[in-house]
Design a protein around this motif. Sequence first.
Motif, PDB file in Angstrom:
ATOM      1  N   SER A  36       0.809  -1.228   0.000  1.00 11.62           N
ATOM      2  CA  SER A  36       0.000   0.000   0.000  1.00 11.62           C
ATOM      3  C   SER A  36       0.836   1.269   0.000  1.00 11.62           C
ATOM      4  N   VAL A  37       2.095   1.154   0.330  1.00 12.33           N
ATOM      5  CA  VAL A  37       2.981   2.322   0.290  1.00 12.33           C
ATOM      6  C   VAL A  37       3.039   2.904  -1.121  1.00 12.33           C
ATOM      7  N   PHE A  38       2.849   2.078  -2.144  1.00  8.96           N
ATOM      8  CA  PHE A  38       2.885   2.557  -3.520  1.00  8.96           C
ATOM      9  C   PHE A  38       1.670   3.390  -3.890  1.00  8.96           C
ATOM     10  N   SER A  39       0.589   3.238  -3.166  1.00 11.13           N
ATOM     11  CA  SER A  39      -0.608   4.018  -3.496  1.00 11.13           C
ATOM     12  C   SER A  39      -0.539   5.428  -2.943  1.00 11.13           C
ATOM     13  N   ASN A  40       0.204   5.638  -1.871  1.00  8.29           N
ATOM     14  CA  ASN A  40       0.304   6.958  -1.247  1.00  8.29           C
ATOM     15  C   ASN A  40       1.428   7.772  -1.851  1.00  8.29           C
ATOM     16  N   LEU A  41       2.511   7.123  -2.208  1.00  2.00           N
ATOM     17  CA  LEU A  41       3.686   7.762  -2.795  1.00  2.00           C
ATOM     18  C   LEU A  41       4.282   8.845  -1.912  1.00  2.00           C
ATOM     19  N   GLY A  42       4.006   8.805  -0.609  1.00  2.00           N
ATOM     20  CA  GLY A  42       4.555   9.787   0.329  1.00  2.00           C
ATOM     21  C   GLY A  42       4.014  11.188   0.162  1.00  2.00           C
ATOM     22  N   THR A  56      -3.113  17.444  -8.913  1.00  2.00           N
ATOM     23  CA  THR A  56      -1.932  16.637  -9.220  1.00  2.00           C
ATOM     24  C   THR A  56      -1.790  15.510  -8.210  1.00  2.00           C
ATOM     25  N   SER A  57      -1.995  15.828  -6.950  1.00  2.00           N
ATOM     26  CA  SER A  57      -1.899  14.818  -5.897  1.00  2.00           C
ATOM     27  C   SER A  57      -2.937  13.723  -6.085  1.00  2.00           C
ATOM     28  N   ILE A  58      -4.146  14.100  -6.446  1.00  2.00           N
ATOM     29  CA  ILE A  58      -5.200  13.110  -6.689  1.00  2.00           C
ATOM     30  C   ILE A  58      -4.826  12.211  -7.862  1.00  2.00           C
ATOM     31  N   LEU A  59      -4.321  12.803  -8.940  1.00  2.00           N
ATOM     32  CA  LEU A  59      -3.926  11.995 -10.100  1.00  2.00           C
ATOM     33  C   LEU A  59      -2.775  11.048  -9.753  1.00  2.00           C
ATOM     34  N   PHE A  60      -1.809  11.524  -8.975  1.00  2.00           N
ATOM     35  CA  PHE A  60      -0.709  10.652  -8.558  1.00  2.00           C
ATOM     36  C   PHE A  60      -1.202   9.503  -7.687  1.00  2.00           C
ATOM     37  N   ARG A  61      -2.142   9.788  -6.804  1.00  2.00           N
ATOM     38  CA  ARG A  61      -2.648   8.712  -5.931  1.00  2.00           C
ATOM     39  C   ARG A  61      -3.508   7.726  -6.711  1.00  2.00           C
ATOM     40  N   ILE A  62      -4.228   8.197  -7.708  1.00  2.00           N
ATOM     41  CA  ILE A  62      -4.970   7.262  -8.573  1.00  2.00           C
ATOM     42  C   ILE A  62      -3.980   6.356  -9.300  1.00  2.00           C
ATOM     43  N   PHE A  63      -2.931   6.954  -9.841  1.00  2.00           N
ATOM     44  CA  PHE A  63      -1.890   6.168 -10.511  1.00  2.00           C
ATOM     45  C   PHE A  63      -1.259   5.176  -9.527  1.00  2.00           C
ATOM     46  N   GLY A  64      -0.952   5.633  -8.325  1.00  2.00           N
ATOM     47  CA  GLY A  64      -0.391   4.749  -7.301  1.00  2.00           C
ATOM     48  C   GLY A  64      -1.328   3.609  -6.954  1.00  2.00           C
ATOM     49  N   GLY A  65      -2.619   3.884  -6.900  1.00  2.00           N
ATOM     50  CA  GLY A  65      -3.609   2.843  -6.630  1.00  2.00           C
ATOM     51  C   GLY A  65      -3.674   1.815  -7.746  1.00  2.00           C
ATOM     52  N   LEU A  66      -3.554   2.275  -8.981  1.00  2.00           N
ATOM     53  CA  LEU A  66      -3.558   1.352 -10.116  1.00  2.00           C
ATOM     54  C   LEU A  66      -2.305   0.473 -10.110  1.00  2.00           C
TER      55      LEU A  66
END
Length: 180
Positions: free
Chosen positions: A27-33, A54-64
Amino acid sequence: DWSSDVCSSDLTYGQFTYALAIVTIFSVFSNLGLDSVLSKEIAKTNELSTLINTSILFRIFGGLVLILLTSTLAILLNSSTDIVVLVIIISLSYVLKAFEIIEVWMFIKFNTKVTSIIRLVTYFILIFYKYMIIQFNLNIFWLAIGLILESVLVSILFVRFFMKNSKKEIRKFNLAKFLQ
């Protein structure tokens, strides 16, 4: 019952926690810090809309990425189809948690009162949902769906509050312009 087509009815809580453990490890990959960086940047930026979006898009990418990693791991571990499905469902809840990044903004702007109320409302709804799972003797599959339900409810409430209380510049965010 359509859930019996997806998952067998003999799923156990142990299988659920096994799937949850697989997802939690990655799950650490979904938050990306982003939470720690975002809290610093929100206080000093004039481009709030770009920062939040931007943060939302990064977290969506991290979730995928999380879905891809965890489902691949579950398959490589020769897990049953039921566990792979549970892993995907639980991982999907992390994609939907992308909008919870708004909680960081709410902590800075409104302290913890608003976020606590949103979380409390969500928890009461989920308590009722879990009670219904027990009452109707539904399988563990429905408990995993509850994780998605929690993410959806919290996200809807955070986004609704954010849109109501943020500056007008947030509402005019243009995805096509942002992606250039």
